[in-house]
Design a protein around this motif. Structure first.
Motif, short mmCIF file in Angstrom:
data_model
loop_
_atom_site.label_atom_id
_atom_site.label_comp_id
_atom_site.label_asym_id
_atom_site.label_seq_id
_atom_site.Cartn_x
_atom_site.Cartn_y
_atom_site.Cartn_z
N SER A 18 0.70 -1.31 0.04
CA SER A 18 0.18 -0.34 -0.19
C SER A 18 0.73 1.28 -0.17
CB SER A 18 -0.90 0.07 1.29
OG SER A 18 -1.64 1.16 1.42
N TRP A 19 0.41 2.24 -0.53
CA TRP A 19 0.97 3.76 -0.55
C TRP A 19 0.72 4.36 0.54
CZ3 TRP A 19 -1.53 8.39 0.09
CH2 TRP A 19 -2.97 8.22 -0.13
N LEU A 20 -0.17 3.92 1.65
CA LEU A 20 -0.58 4.41 2.60
C LEU A 20 -0.99 3.27 3.85
CD1 LEU A 20 -1.31 7.28 3.92
CD2 LEU A 20 -3.73 6.80 3.34
N PRO A 21 0.09 2.68 4.34
CA PRO A 21 -0.13 1.49 5.25
C PRO A 21 -0.72 2.02 6.37
CG PRO A 21 2.05 1.60 4.92
CD PRO A 21 1.44 2.59 3.86
N THR A 22 -0.33 3.20 6.79
CA THR A 22 -0.64 3.70 8.10
C THR A 22 -0.33 5.29 8.08
OG1 THR A 22 -0.05 3.71 10.39
CG2 THR A 22 1.81 3.61 9.02
N LEU A 23 -1.21 5.86 9.25
CA LEU A 23 -0.91 7.39 9.22
C LEU A 23 -0.02 7.74 10.36
CD1 LEU A 23 -4.68 8.58 9.13
CD2 LEU A 23 -2.81 8.55 7.58
N ILE A 24 0.54 6.73 11.24
CA ILE A 24 1.42 6.88 12.41
C ILE A 24 2.82 7.12 11.63
CG2 ILE A 24 2.24 5.68 14.40
CD1 ILE A 24 -0.76 6.26 14.18
N THR A 25 3.37 8.08 12.19
CA THR A 25 4.99 8.24 12.11
C THR A 25 5.62 8.44 13.08
OG1 THR A 25 4.59 10.79 11.92
CG2 THR A 25 4.00 9.46 9.96
N LYS A 26 6.95 8.36 12.95
CA LYS A 26 7.89 8.62 14.10
C LYS A 26 7.83 9.85 14.73
CE LYS A 26 11.59 5.37 15.47
NZ LYS A 26 12.56 4.48 14.65
N THR A 27 7.93 10.92 13.87
CA THR A 27 8.26 12.28 14.19
C THR A 27 7.43 13.16 13.55
OG1 THR A 27 9.77 12.76 12.33
CG2 THR A 27 10.62 11.86 14.32
N PRO A 28 7.09 14.34 13.91
CA PRO A 28 6.49 15.28 13.47
C PRO A 28 6.93 15.68 12.16
CG PRO A 28 6.92 16.09 15.53
CD PRO A 28 7.53 14.86 15.58
N GLU A 29 8.14 15.55 11.72
CA GLU A 29 8.58 16.03 10.50
C GLU A 29 8.01 14.99 9.43
OE1 GLU A 29 12.95 16.99 10.23
OE2 GLU A 29 12.97 17.03 8.06
N ASP A 30 8.31 13.59 9.75
CA ASP A 30 7.74 12.54 8.92
C ASP A 30 6.35 12.72 8.93
OD1 ASP A 30 10.35 11.41 9.05
OD2 ASP A 30 9.77 9.71 10.41
N GLY A 31 5.73 13.29 9.66
CA GLY A 31 4.21 13.47 9.55
C GLY A 31 4.02 14.57 8.66
N TYR A 32 4.94 15.49 8.58
CA TYR A 32 4.63 16.50 7.75
C TYR A 32 4.80 15.96 6.22
CZ TYR A 32 4.76 21.42 5.90
OH TYR A 32 4.25 22.60 5.17
N ASP A 33 5.82 15.17 6.24
CA ASP A 33 6.22 14.71 4.72
C ASP A 33 4.92 13.78 4.30
OD1 ASP A 33 8.46 16.17 4.50
OD2 ASP A 33 9.73 14.34 5.29
N LEU A 34 4.29 12.92 5.39
CA LEU A 34 3.31 12.21 4.84
C LEU A 34 2.06 13.16 4.39
CD1 LEU A 34 1.70 9.68 4.88
CD2 LEU A 34 1.12 9.60 7.00
N ALA A 35 1.83 14.35 5.21
CA ALA A 35 0.72 15.18 4.64
C ALA A 35 0.81 15.84 3.14
CB ALA A 35 0.69 16.42 5.70
N ILE A 36 2.31 15.94 2.94
CA ILE A 36 2.72 16.27 1.46
C ILE A 36 2.18 15.21 0.59
CG2 ILE A 36 4.46 16.88 -0.13
CD1 ILE A 36 5.97 18.41 2.04
N LYS A 37 2.41 13.82 1.01
CA LYS A 37 2.39 12.83 0.12
C LYS A 37 0.79 12.75 0.03
CE LYS A 37 3.53 7.74 0.10
NZ LYS A 37 3.91 6.72 0.78
N LEU A 38 0.05 12.84 0.85
CA LEU A 38 -1.58 12.73 0.95
C LEU A 38 -1.87 13.88 0.10
CD1 LEU A 38 -2.25 12.23 4.88
CD2 LEU A 38 -2.96 10.68 2.97
N SER A 39 -1.48 15.03 0.06
CA SER A 39 -1.80 16.04 -0.77
C SER A 39 -1.70 15.87 -2.26
CB SER A 39 -1.34 17.49 -0.52
OG SER A 39 -1.21 17.65 0.81
N ARG A 40 -0.50 15.24 -2.64
CA ARG A 40 -0.04 14.90 -3.87
C ARG A 40 -0.97 13.83 -4.59
NH1 ARG A 40 6.43 15.75 -3.43
NH2 ARG A 40 6.08 18.36 -3.28
N MET A 41 -1.38 12.81 -3.87
CA MET A 41 -2.17 11.52 -4.31
C MET A 41 -3.41 11.95 -4.86
SD MET A 41 -1.54 8.61 -4.75
CE MET A 41 0.06 8.10 -3.79
#
Lengths: 74, 74, 74, 74, 74, 74
Positions: free
Chosen positions: B2-25
């Protein structure tokens, strides 16, 4: 059969697809004519700002779906 | 995978990168043609308002990711 | 060193500054060229609507930061 | 008889329809003239961006309705 | 002295005024030149859409302030 | 007498009306001149997109009012 029987999904990815479905349904209910929507496809699919706007609606709906699923934390 | 196996990230910075990924998808799923998206890059990357709109979508998705991670407070 | 080690801030004012940082970072990650961003500054800094749009993104990010900090009520 | 006696609905689909109703009511209260609203229909029903904007309002109202119904999880 | 010592206000009306202050501060921090902001005033104060955009930012910030104050229910 | 003594309303419909009041107040505080606002009425009352934008602000404020009233579930 309902097009929206539940907000619960198995995975975050399924939840994201449901958010897209929710975003499209408001468009479909406002403009039910399939051909009319088809003609507009070129407009938004080739405009950066239109695509960003679409992405914003998906983001709002994904908030709802993610909350409904308790962020798939359970 | 999956391109989105989980919303859990280790750090806030990783979470921000995931937010960018969600926006682009959402953009990718609406306009799947890589070349078409590439041609639009110049448009939004050089327009202040387009970039602000992108930033808004990221902000909305970051809300979702931050909540999923209980704001990384634990 | 992470640019976003935590969402926790000492005061509401620091939280507001973090919201601004979050708002700018999405722009920076989408348009990494400092000169290109600099050239756009005149555009949005002198347009009422552009500034309102910027303020909206900050407002969304401030929601996230304020929640993370339990509104600095503790 | 109130047009909005409750935010509680039986199903998610009913909740979505209520979100559409909420979205339209603000328009109706701002422009109460049925003919004036009718004349505008062509404008937004054939503009991709207008439809996306409509979808965004529905998404925001659906968040409210979904929360009111505890996401129909009970 | 901080311009934002707390999000807590005595009344809903004070909370609304704080939401306006929060909305303006992002503009001020992006365009610190008082004269430049003054020149723009005519633009947005006489445009219906600009005023609606301003009202949207205030609404988002009011959400934050209202939550911080537990909706003044206590 | 405050224009906003409380966010609590008796019914969802009253809450919706309060959301409209909140949306208009930010406009009024930004453009206090009644005549100026009156002149703009024609602009937004006859533009589909302007009305959709108004509806979005009402939706955001209605989220706040609905939460304040615990969605009138009690």
């Amino acid at each position: 059969m309902s097009w929206l029987p539940t907000l619960i999904t198995k995975t975050p990815e399924d939840g994201y697809d449901l958010a897209i479905k929710l975003s499209r349904m408001a468009v479909k209910k406002t403009q039910p004519d399939d051909d009319a929507r088809g003609r507009m496809r070129e407009d938004y699919a080739n405009s950066a700002d239109s695509l960003t706007m679409v992405s914003e609606v998906v983001a709002i709906n994904f908030q709802t779906v993610a909350q409904a699923n308790n962020y798939w934390r359970d």
